[in-house]
Design an enzyme around this catalytic site. Structure first.
Site, PDB file in Angstrom:
ATOM      1  N   LYS A  15      63.802  11.960  51.335  1.00 47.91           N
ATOM      2  CA  LYS A  15      63.987  13.371  51.008  1.00 47.91           C
ATOM      3  C   LYS A  15      63.872  13.631  49.510  1.00 47.91           C
ATOM      4  CE  LYS A  15      66.877  14.468  55.009  1.00 47.91           C
ATOM      5  NZ  LYS A  15      68.217  14.921  55.472  1.00 47.91           N
ATOM      6  N   ARG A  16      64.170  12.626  48.712  1.00 44.30           N
ATOM      7  CA  ARG A  16      64.122  12.858  47.257  1.00 44.30           C
ATOM      8  C   ARG A  16      62.692  13.109  46.777  1.00 44.30           C
ATOM      9  NH1 ARG A  16      64.672   7.362  47.691  1.00 44.30           N
ATOM     10  NH2 ARG A  16      63.082   6.084  46.666  1.00 44.30           N
TER      11      ARG A  16
END
Length: 485
Positions: free
Chosen positions: A252-253
């Site tokens: 997700k980063r």
């Protein structure tokens, strides 16, 4: 025999980029060879699974255009396609392995196992299951059963090595000494991943298992199970992982990882499919822009690379830009309807009386954008009656010296026998020359008058497709423009 492949996600999260790429590879392989693509939902993890997540996965597959031949809401000869509805089958198969001597009951409690592990670690040793339950006497087993002691079923790993031919990595071998007797059925009657996936793949006649590299370590256990069941081992193809630009596993980063998030952001399914297909696979040569039909005709498992793929957002933007440019203006009207409705800009006449007007506009604007949302913003000033004029643009270009010339330009455009880019450009430059102003000054002022902005598609083409009535009204409004205070 045509291949039978499957995509078997766990509904514990939305369809992410890695899962979508795996599904795509399976789908392309099945379509290339006239095979069957099966969707199976591995929802035995009841606490983490949810129908909302199943719907999220299904929505992602449908957006990408990856239809399944067997599975939920389609059916097929191997129903049900939810693992939670197949528990009795897993229990039956686990007990059959006990009967054939390939597995045994294990009465060890989690506390017992944790204590043995802790003792080993305290000695600096690496602990693996010591087969304590294999050594139990019939009397001890009878006593435990009479007391209702919970018991799991463990697979009895044989000596030697387990090898399999991977279609991506070649021959892979594991020393069985490094594989402990693994649980296949928990004491609560729920199967572990290894048992359920093998039973399902056998039952559904899966011929090729195409999945991520992170499953390589699981494969020897599953190969052992196939052999214990006396069944043919499918062909395996483990595809490379997808890394972020920082060369760490995609997460997700790195931004949006749900494929539906990319849909929301304005990416085309054609672009996403094209981009995902090239993450770890190559058609050979330097071809990159490929249609769905071309991908099907070219896809081979042999074309999958053994090295990890890097997810490059800029490359995805490029693919999207190219695929948007490939669409006709008429096709873009359909793609933009929902977004234009959400923006309050849609008119049903766009697919009726006004189609001859908006289609050329989209053909003009599509070259300038990377995402559909950007196309909506490019359209906005052209679809409203009076576009907002940016104050800074007005202050810079709608000067008192140029305003009278805009009035003359409106007259010149009205006098043109035909309104096309060449005629419009000639009228603009002629008007500027007669008024004694620089052509660039009039062009900038006209752009602000027509679009409200300092940057737009080609002005002469834009005026041509907007039409004289709209342009005339906007030029007159600019002449009378009063800066907001």
């Amino acid at each position: 025999m045509p291949p039978r492949v499957r995509f078997a996600p766990s509904p514990t999260g939305y369809l992410h980029v890695g899962g979508a790429r795996t599904a795509l590879f399976n789908w392309l392989f099945a379509r290339r060879h006239g095979g069957t693509f099966v969707l199976r939902i591995e929802d035995t993890d009841a606490e983490r699974s949810s129908w909302e997540m199943v719907a999220g996965i299904v929505d992602g597959l449908r957006w990408l255009g990856l239809d399944w031949d067997e599975g939920p809401d389609v059916g097929g000869p191997h129903t049900p396609y939810f693992q939670s509805e197949r528990l009795a089958k897993y229990r039956e198969h686990a007990r059959s392995l006990v009967g054939s001597g390939h597995a045994y009951f294990c009465y060890c409690t989690p506390e017992d196992l944790q204590k043995k592990r802790a003792d080993a670690e305290a000695r600096g040793a690496v602990w693996s299951y010591d087969r304590a339950c294999v050594k139990k006497s019939p009397e001890e087993i009878a006593r435990l059963d009479a007391a209702g002691a919970p018991k799991a079923i463990r697979f009895h790993v044989p000596p030697g090595e387990t090898a399999f031919a991977d279609l991506v990595h070649g021959d892979i071998r594991f020393d069985n000494a490094n594989i402990e007797d693994f649980v296949i059925l928990r004491s609560d009657g729920h199967p572990t991943y290894h048992l359920s996936v093998v039973v399902d793949d056998i039952d559904m006649e899966i011929t090729h298992v195409v999945r991520g590299d992170d499953h390589i370590s699981n494969t020897p256990k599953q190969v052992l199970l196939y052999r214990a069941f006396g069944r043919t081992v499918p062909q395996f193809a483990h595809v490379p992982l997808i890394l972020g630009p920082d060369k760490k596993r995609l997460s997700k980063r790195h931004g949006a990882t749900s494929v539906m998030e990319y849909h929301r952001l304005g990416y085309l399914q054609e672009a996403m499919v094209n981009f995902l297909s090239l993450l770890g696979w190559s058609p050979g040569g330097d071809r990159e822009l490929l249609s769905r039909d071309e991908l099907i005709s070219l896809f081979t498992l042999e074309g999958i690379s053994g090295g990890n793929a890097v997810f490059n957002p800029e490359k995805l933007d490029w693919f999207n830009q190219q695929h948007i440019a490939r669409l006709s203006g008429a096709a873009l009207v359909a793609r933009l309807e929902t977004r234009l409705r959400d923006a309050g800009l849609w008119r049903d006449s766009f697919v009726g009386a006004e189609s001859d007007w908006i289609v050329p506009i989209l053909d003009l604007l599509k070259q300038r954008v990377k995402k559909l949302d950007q196309l909506v913003e490019e359209l906005r000033p052209l679809l409203v009656d009076e576009p907002d004029i940016e104050p800074a643009a007005a202050a810079k270009y709608l000067t008192p010296e140029i305003l009278p010339t805009l009035e003359k330009l409106a007259e010149a455009l009205e006098a043109l026998p035909e309104i096309d880019p060449a005629s419009v450009e000639a009228a603009v430059r002629s008007t500027a020359e007669h008024a004694g102003v620089k052509a660039a000054a009039l062009i900038h002022a006209t752009r602000v008058a027509v679009t409200g902005r300092t940057v737009s598609a080609g002005l002469f083409e834009l005026i041509s497709v907007l039409g004289r009535p709209r342009v005339r009204r906007r030029l007159h409004r600019a002449v009378n423009y009063t800066p907001q205070t």
